[in-house]
Design an enzyme around this catalytic site. Structure first.
Site, PDB file in Angstrom:
ATOM      1  N   ASP A 141       0.863  -1.186   0.000  1.00 25.95           N
ATOM      2  CA  ASP A 141       0.000   0.000   0.000  1.00 25.95           C
ATOM      3  C   ASP A 141       0.898   1.233   0.000  1.00 25.95           C
ATOM      4  OD1 ASP A 141      -1.757   2.040   0.381  1.00 25.95           O
ATOM      5  OD2 ASP A 141      -2.745   1.185   2.147  1.00 25.95           O
ATOM      6  N   ASN A 201       3.264   5.655 -11.377  1.00 18.59           N
ATOM      7  CA  ASN A 201       1.949   5.732 -12.018  1.00 18.59           C
ATOM      8  C   ASN A 201       0.790   5.680 -11.019  1.00 18.59           C
ATOM      9  OD1 ASN A 201      -0.229   5.027 -14.156  1.00 18.59           O
ATOM     10  ND2 ASN A 201      -0.164   3.201 -12.865  1.00 18.59           N
ATOM     11  N   TYR A 235      -7.079  16.588  -5.961  1.00 13.23           N
ATOM     12  CA  TYR A 235      -6.521  15.772  -7.052  1.00 13.23           C
ATOM     13  C   TYR A 235      -5.852  16.664  -8.104  1.00 13.23           C
ATOM     14  CZ  TYR A 235      -6.118  12.685 -11.040  1.00 13.23           C
ATOM     15  OH  TYR A 235      -5.614  11.983 -12.110  1.00 13.23           O
ATOM     16  N   LYS A 292      -1.762  16.867  -9.092  1.00 10.64           N
ATOM     17  CA  LYS A 292      -1.193  16.606 -10.415  1.00 10.64           C
ATOM     18  C   LYS A 292      -0.393  17.815 -10.922  1.00 10.64           C
ATOM     19  CE  LYS A 292      -2.452  12.358 -10.794  1.00 10.64           C
ATOM     20  NZ  LYS A 292      -1.440  11.283 -10.814  1.00 10.64           N
TER      21      LYS A 292
HETATM   22  N1  LIG Z   1      -8.110   7.385 -15.766  1.00  4.89           N
HETATM   23  C1  LIG Z   1      -8.029   8.690 -15.972  1.00  4.89           C
HETATM   24  O1  LIG Z   1      -8.992   9.325 -16.415  1.00  4.89           O
HETATM   25  C2  LIG Z   1      -6.727   9.408 -15.698  1.00  4.89           C
HETATM   26  C3  LIG Z   1      -6.498  10.641 -16.324  1.00  4.89           C
HETATM   27  C4  LIG Z   1      -5.316  11.310 -16.078  1.00  4.89           C
HETATM   28  C5  LIG Z   1      -4.381  10.774 -15.211  1.00  4.89           C
HETATM   29  N2  LIG Z   1      -4.621   9.588 -14.615  1.00  4.89           N
HETATM   30  C6  LIG Z   1      -3.603   9.056 -13.690  1.00  4.89           C
HETATM   31  O2  LIG Z   1      -3.119   7.834 -14.208  1.00  4.89           O
HETATM   32  C7  LIG Z   1      -2.622   7.036 -13.128  1.00  4.89           C
HETATM   33  C8  LIG Z   1      -3.167   5.637 -13.283  1.00  4.89           C
HETATM   34  O3  LIG Z   1      -4.576   5.696 -13.171  1.00  4.89           O
HETATM   35  P1  LIG Z   1      -5.553   4.686 -13.917  1.00  4.89           P
HETATM   36  O4  LIG Z   1      -6.472   5.474 -14.746  1.00  4.89           O
HETATM   37  O5  LIG Z   1      -4.799   3.594 -14.555  1.00  4.89           O
HETATM   38  O6  LIG Z   1      -6.386   4.170 -12.639  1.00  4.89           O
HETATM   39  P2  LIG Z   1      -6.662   2.716 -12.088  1.00  4.89           P
HETATM   40  O7  LIG Z   1      -7.168   1.829 -13.176  1.00  4.89           O
HETATM   41  O8  LIG Z   1      -7.502   2.937 -10.877  1.00  4.89           O
HETATM   42  O9  LIG Z   1      -5.230   2.182 -11.643  1.00  4.89           O
HETATM   43  C9  LIG Z   1      -4.590   2.704 -10.527  1.00  4.89           C
HETATM   44  C10 LIG Z   1      -3.425   1.807 -10.151  1.00  4.89           C
HETATM   45  O10 LIG Z   1      -2.821   2.347  -8.972  1.00  4.89           O
HETATM   46  C11 LIG Z   1      -2.800   1.351  -7.980  1.00  4.89           C
HETATM   47  N3  LIG Z   1      -3.001   1.931  -6.657  1.00  4.89           N
HETATM   48  C12 LIG Z   1      -4.057   2.681  -6.236  1.00  4.89           C
HETATM   49  N4  LIG Z   1      -3.930   2.959  -4.928  1.00  4.89           N
HETATM   50  C13 LIG Z   1      -2.775   2.365  -4.518  1.00  4.89           C
HETATM   51  C14 LIG Z   1      -2.111   2.271  -3.268  1.00  4.89           C
HETATM   52  N5  LIG Z   1      -2.633   2.837  -2.166  1.00  4.89           N
HETATM   53  N6  LIG Z   1      -0.951   1.587  -3.190  1.00  4.89           N
HETATM   54  C15 LIG Z   1      -0.439   0.984  -4.296  1.00  4.89           C
HETATM   55  N7  LIG Z   1      -1.021   1.041  -5.509  1.00  4.89           N
HETATM   56  C16 LIG Z   1      -2.177   1.714  -5.612  1.00  4.89           C
HETATM   57  C17 LIG Z   1      -3.963   0.415  -8.321  1.00  4.89           C
HETATM   58  O11 LIG Z   1      -3.721  -0.887  -7.824  1.00  4.89           O
HETATM   59  P3  LIG Z   1      -4.369  -1.509  -6.504  1.00  4.89           P
HETATM   60  O12 LIG Z   1      -5.773  -1.019  -6.413  1.00  4.89           O
HETATM   61  O13 LIG Z   1      -4.215  -2.982  -6.744  1.00  4.89           O
HETATM   62  O14 LIG Z   1      -3.498  -1.046  -5.379  1.00  4.89           O
HETATM   63  C18 LIG Z   1      -3.874   0.401  -9.841  1.00  4.89           C
HETATM   64  O15 LIG Z   1      -2.900  -0.522 -10.246  1.00  4.89           O
HETATM   65  C19 LIG Z   1      -3.029   7.748 -11.840  1.00  4.89           C
HETATM   66  O16 LIG Z   1      -1.927   8.458 -11.316  1.00  4.89           O
HETATM   67  C20 LIG Z   1      -4.104   8.727 -12.306  1.00  4.89           C
HETATM   68  O17 LIG Z   1      -4.172   9.866 -11.481  1.00  4.89           O
HETATM   69  C21 LIG Z   1      -5.767   8.878 -14.836  1.00  4.89           C
END
Ligand SMILES: NC(=O)c1ccc[n+]([C@@H]2O[C@H](COP(=O)([O-])OP(=O)(O)OC[C@H]3O[C@@H](n4cnc5c(N)ncnc54)[C@H](OP(=O)(O)O)[C@@H]3O)[C@@H](O)[C@H]2O)c1
Length: 259
Positions: free
Chosen positions: A60, A87, A152, A156
């Site tokens: 975590d 990430n 958030y 960023k």
């Molecule tokens: N999706 C969007 O619209 C978007 C847009 C711009 C930027 N982003 C950024 O892209 C990045 C990836 O997001 P995503 O869209 O791929 O979201 P996602 O599908 O929710 O994936 C998030 C990842 O982070 C891990 N994570 C979350 N909390 C954690 C914790 N406490 N400890 C360790 N790992 C953790 C999750 O794994 P576990 O739950 O297994 O821990 C998962 O592997 C993030 O930084 C997000 O802010 C996303």
């Protein structure tokens, strides 16, 4: 000798796609997230498909001190990654004064503290080796204030500014830092943020794979930042020339509809 990449948040979404792309490029991987079973399934699949080595660390990262714990676990495995991908991150919609304090703290810890300290712990080795690449996943949210997702968006902005500053400091060292700034991407992010899943209605939606590929290409070129997709680039660019009082009002309207 093959390259070793550490990817946080590799159990889903953009991080999982980055793992797939890097595995196909024959990089060995350290996959980090909380969901051990998902990481192990992915590791088995990628090792089989590409003949690479995958190490799984379930941790975590939203706890104070998690970055040091991860660094120590990597050192104890006698591993030295040449690529670091920060990430893992999450957001939450809602009014700031009503957001749960525990969630706000976890968001700040994961999105800012862990990312910063992982960079700090791994960077000296990369500089010493005169080679290395760091990918920091920011967002188009980094370019503007975000009412109803205030922490958030601000987190960023930190990631983008921190990364751009480092990319200048590190010129000539052989180490590059790239900020990846995606727009909305359908992934686990929306459910975790308690967002209404209205994404598919938005123009220019990109898949996690497309975003990861653009991020990976920019990382390999050593770019200081990249915004995937023309519409996302245009919106980030337009903000710079729009009245400062108007921008948060437009974002507020967008985000309020997602609560
Ligand atoms: N999706 C969007 O619209 C978007 C847009 C711009 C930027 N982003 C950024 O892209 C990045 C990836 O997001 P995503 O869209 O791929 O979201 P996602 O599908 O929710 O994936 C998030 C990842 O982070 C891990 N994570 C979350 N909390 C954690 C914790 N406490 N400890 C360790 N790992 C953790 C999750 O794994 P576990 O739950 O297994 O821990 C998962 O592997 C993030 O930084 C997000 O802010 C996303």
């Amino acid at each position: 000798m093959s390259t070793l990449a550490l990817i946080t948040g590799a159990s889903g979404g953009i991080g999982e796609e980055l793992a797939r792309i890097m595995a196909a490029e024959k990089n060995d991987l350290i996959l980090v997230a909380r969901s051990k079973a998902k990481l192990e399934t992915l590791a088995v699949e990628l090792q089989k498909a590409h003949g690479i080595k995958c190490y799984v660390v379930d941790l975590d990262l939203a706890r104070h001190g998690a970055a040091l714990e991860l660094y120590n676990r990597v050192v104890s495995l006698n591993l030295k990654p040449q690529i670091l991908v920060n990430n893992a991150g999450f957001g939450e919609v809602g009014t700031f004064h009503e957001n749960q304090t525990r969630k706000i703290e976890e968001m700040l810890t994961l999105n800012i503290e862990t990312l910063t300290m992982l960079t700090r712990y791994f960077l000296p080795d990369l500089v010493k080796q005169k080679t290395g690449r760091i990918l920091q996943v920011a967002s188009t949210a980094a370019f503007l204030p975000g009412p109803y997702m205030a922490v958030y968006y601000a987190s960023k902005a930190y990631v983008l500014h921190f990364s751009e500053a480092l990319s200048i400091e590190l010129k000539g060292t052989g180490v590059t830092v790239t900020a990846l700034c995606p727009g909305p991407v359908p992934s686990g992010f929306q459910a975790r943020a308690n967002m209404k899943n209205d994404l598919m209605k938005l123009p220019g939606i990109m898949s996690p794979h497309a975003v990861a590929q653009i991020g990976y290409n920019a990382l390999m070129k050593g770019k200081s930042y990249v915004i995937p997709g023309f519409l996302n680039w245009l919106s980030a660019f337009t903000v710079r020339f729009s009245p400062r009082c108007l921008v948060p009002l437009v974002v507020a309207r967008l985000n309020r509809n997602r609560t």
